[in-house]
Scaffold this active site. Structure first.
Site, PDB file in Angstrom:
ATOM      1  N   ASP A  67      -3.111 -10.289 -17.610  1.00  0.00           N
ATOM      2  CA  ASP A  67      -2.419 -10.633 -16.364  1.00  0.00           C
ATOM      3  C   ASP A  67      -2.384  -9.484 -15.369  1.00  0.00           C
ATOM      4  O   ASP A  67      -2.743  -8.347 -15.693  1.00  0.00           O
ATOM      5  CB  ASP A  67      -0.986 -11.122 -16.674  1.00  0.00           C
ATOM      6  CG  ASP A  67      -0.255 -10.208 -17.656  1.00  0.00           C
ATOM      7  OD1 ASP A  67      -0.740  -9.088 -17.916  1.00  0.00           O
ATOM      8  OD2 ASP A  67       0.806 -10.609 -18.156  1.00  0.00           O
ATOM      9  N   ASP A 142      12.079 -13.273 -22.387  1.00  0.00           N
ATOM     10  CA  ASP A 142      12.311 -14.716 -22.270  1.00  0.00           C
ATOM     11  C   ASP A 142      11.282 -15.511 -23.076  1.00  0.00           C
ATOM     12  O   ASP A 142      11.122 -16.712 -22.881  1.00  0.00           O
ATOM     13  CB  ASP A 142      12.350 -15.156 -20.795  1.00  0.00           C
ATOM     14  CG  ASP A 142      11.025 -14.923 -20.068  1.00  0.00           C
ATOM     15  OD1 ASP A 142      10.030 -14.547 -20.727  1.00  0.00           O
ATOM     16  OD2 ASP A 142      10.977 -15.118 -18.842  1.00  0.00           O
ATOM     17  N   HIS A 144       7.945 -15.080 -23.204  1.00  0.00           N
ATOM     18  CA  HIS A 144       6.627 -15.348 -22.620  1.00  0.00           C
ATOM     19  C   HIS A 144       5.509 -14.538 -23.266  1.00  0.00           C
ATOM     20  O   HIS A 144       5.710 -13.435 -23.741  1.00  0.00           O
ATOM     21  CB  HIS A 144       6.619 -15.160 -21.094  1.00  0.00           C
ATOM     22  CG  HIS A 144       6.823 -13.763 -20.608  1.00  0.00           C
ATOM     23  ND1 HIS A 144       7.595 -13.471 -19.515  1.00  0.00           N
ATOM     24  CD2 HIS A 144       6.353 -12.568 -21.028  1.00  0.00           C
ATOM     25  CE1 HIS A 144       7.574 -12.170 -19.288  1.00  0.00           C
ATOM     26  NE2 HIS A 144       6.834 -11.599 -20.200  1.00  0.00           N
ATOM     27  N   GLU A 149       5.772 -18.029 -18.055  1.00  0.00           N
ATOM     28  CA  GLU A 149       7.232 -18.098 -18.065  1.00  0.00           C
ATOM     29  C   GLU A 149       7.712 -19.427 -18.655  1.00  0.00           C
ATOM     30  O   GLU A 149       6.928 -20.376 -18.776  1.00  0.00           O
ATOM     31  CB  GLU A 149       7.755 -17.940 -16.634  1.00  0.00           C
ATOM     32  CG  GLU A 149       7.400 -16.604 -15.980  1.00  0.00           C
ATOM     33  CD  GLU A 149       8.164 -15.415 -16.551  1.00  0.00           C
ATOM     34  OE1 GLU A 149       8.431 -15.388 -17.759  1.00  0.00           O
ATOM     35  OE2 GLU A 149       8.486 -14.497 -15.765  1.00  0.00           O
TER      36      GLU A 149
HETATM   37  C1  GLP Z   1       5.199  -8.227 -19.211  1.00  0.00           C
HETATM   38  C2  GLP Z   1       3.763  -8.568 -19.564  1.00  0.00           C
HETATM   39  C3  GLP Z   1       3.652  -9.129 -20.968  1.00  0.00           C
HETATM   40  C4  GLP Z   1       4.379  -8.237 -21.941  1.00  0.00           C
HETATM   41  C5  GLP Z   1       5.837  -8.174 -21.560  1.00  0.00           C
HETATM   42  C6  GLP Z   1       6.676  -7.341 -22.510  1.00  0.00           C
HETATM   43  O1  GLP Z   1       5.911  -9.335 -18.798  1.00  0.00           O
HETATM   44  N1  GLP Z   1       3.203  -9.465 -18.636  1.00  0.00           N
HETATM   45  O2  GLP Z   1       2.272  -9.264 -21.319  1.00  0.00           O
HETATM   46  O3  GLP Z   1       4.239  -8.739 -23.259  1.00  0.00           O
HETATM   47  O4  GLP Z   1       5.914  -7.597 -20.255  1.00  0.00           O
HETATM   48  O5  GLP Z   1       6.683  -6.013 -22.112  1.00  0.00           O
HETATM   49  P1  GLP Z   1       7.220  -4.825 -23.004  1.00  0.00           P
HETATM   50  O6  GLP Z   1       6.139  -4.568 -24.023  1.00  0.00           O
HETATM   51  O7  GLP Z   1       7.363  -3.677 -22.050  1.00  0.00           O
HETATM   52  O8  GLP Z   1       8.484  -5.257 -23.624  1.00  0.00           O
END
Ligand code: GLP
Length: 284
Positions: A67, A142, A144, A149
């Site tokens: 993404d 959340d 995802h 989302e």
């Molecule tokens: C973002 C990314 C996700 C990732 C998530 C969790 O939303 N788009 O791909 O898994 O963050 O991030 P973190 O690893 O910092 O908790």
């Protein structure tokens, strides 16, 4: 589904990097799906170490990132402060330190003039590369995967998605605040691979660490399959899924004893202490 529980973040990261490296050694042309966020940073550090010290070779590896925020990207004509992009993150945390070829790197283009057309082309590029062999994933608070989302279709494809307040809060804290950018100025939309796209990968490596992920990890792995927790789509995945957690992130799993038991059996099988044939079903 194989759930591996490691003592802490360092061990989780080492295990994940070893799994990725093993796949690259087996198939130097691996098509590797990559994730951003704090979770995989330790894994990337370990991969960089393996590249430097053990000659792990990325020269033929093809990467696809999950993404990117809409409206940001590496574009030197734009003011630097706008570049809190995942493209920059990936270069800083991984690509600049290994020998992956720039032309083999794919990250959704947050600056694409026609994002919808770009999303279509991204799907096409994945198909042309032969599909994703191994997709690395984190999980948002959340529930995802990537930026799918709550409410995203479990059959969704690469597309533009509006971010939830919770995701904006989390990502503001980790990406934008330190750059001195106001909350309102950060991108509220992103390009994301869809859940349907992710489920077409041949294997999945999902990572989570820390107490704040415990509840959502339990929901994704053991709760109902629902578009309200898009990572619960892992329960529909037909390839090999490995979930690597630290103890804190695993702490709310109901079946934790079973996962540990399977892990022990697997280790015994690997060490040749239980005969050569892997009984059906043990791998989960
Ligand atoms: C973002 C990314 C996700 C990732 C998530 C969790 O939303 N788009 O791909 O898994 O963050 O991030 P973190 O690893 O910092 O908790």
């Amino acid at each position: 589904m194989e759930v591996i529980i490691k003592k802490n973040y360092e061990e989780m990261s080492r295990y994940a990097a070893e799994l990725i490296a093993g796949q690259i050694r087996k198939n130097p042309r691996l098509v590797l799906g990559l994730a951003t966020g704090a979770t995989p940073v330790g894994t990337y550090k370990e991969l960089i170490r393996m590249h430097r010290e053990e000659g792990l070779d990325f020269s033929q590896v093809i990467t696809f990132n999950l993404d990117e925020y809409l409206g940001v990207g590496i574009d030197l004509s734009k003011p630097y402060h706008l570049d809190q992009s995942y493209a920059r993150f990936m270069h800083e945390e991984l690509f600049a330190h290994i020998n992956v070829k720039p032309e083999n790197i794919h990250i959704p283009d947050g600056l694409a003039p026609d994002p919808e057309e770009f999303c279509r082309q991204y799907e096409e590029a994945i198909r042309e590369a032969g599909g994703i062999d191994l997709q690395v994933l984190g999980i948002g608070r959340d529930g995802h995967w990537a930026f799918n989302e709550p409410g995203s279709s479990l059959a969704s494809r690469t597309r533009v998605q509006a971010l939830t307040k919770e995701t904006l809060d989390d990502n503001y804290a980790s990406f934008y605040r330190q750059a001195g950018i106001a909350r309102e100025e950060m991108p509220h939309f992103a390009i994301t691979m869809g859940i349907g796209t992710i489920l077409e990968a041949r294997s999945i490596l999902m990572l989570a660490n820390g107490k704040k992920k415990a509840k959502v990890v339990a929901q994704a792995l053991e709760g109902p399959v629902t578009s309200q927790v898009t990572a619960s789509a892992i329960q529909l995945f037909s390839g090999k899924a490995t979930i690597v957690l630290d103890e804190e992130a695993a702490s709310e799993l109901k079946n934790i004893e079973y996962y540990r038991h399977v892990e022990k059996l697997q280790a015994e099988l690997a060490a040749g202490r239980r005969g050569k044939r892997v009984p059906e079903g043990v791998a989960g």
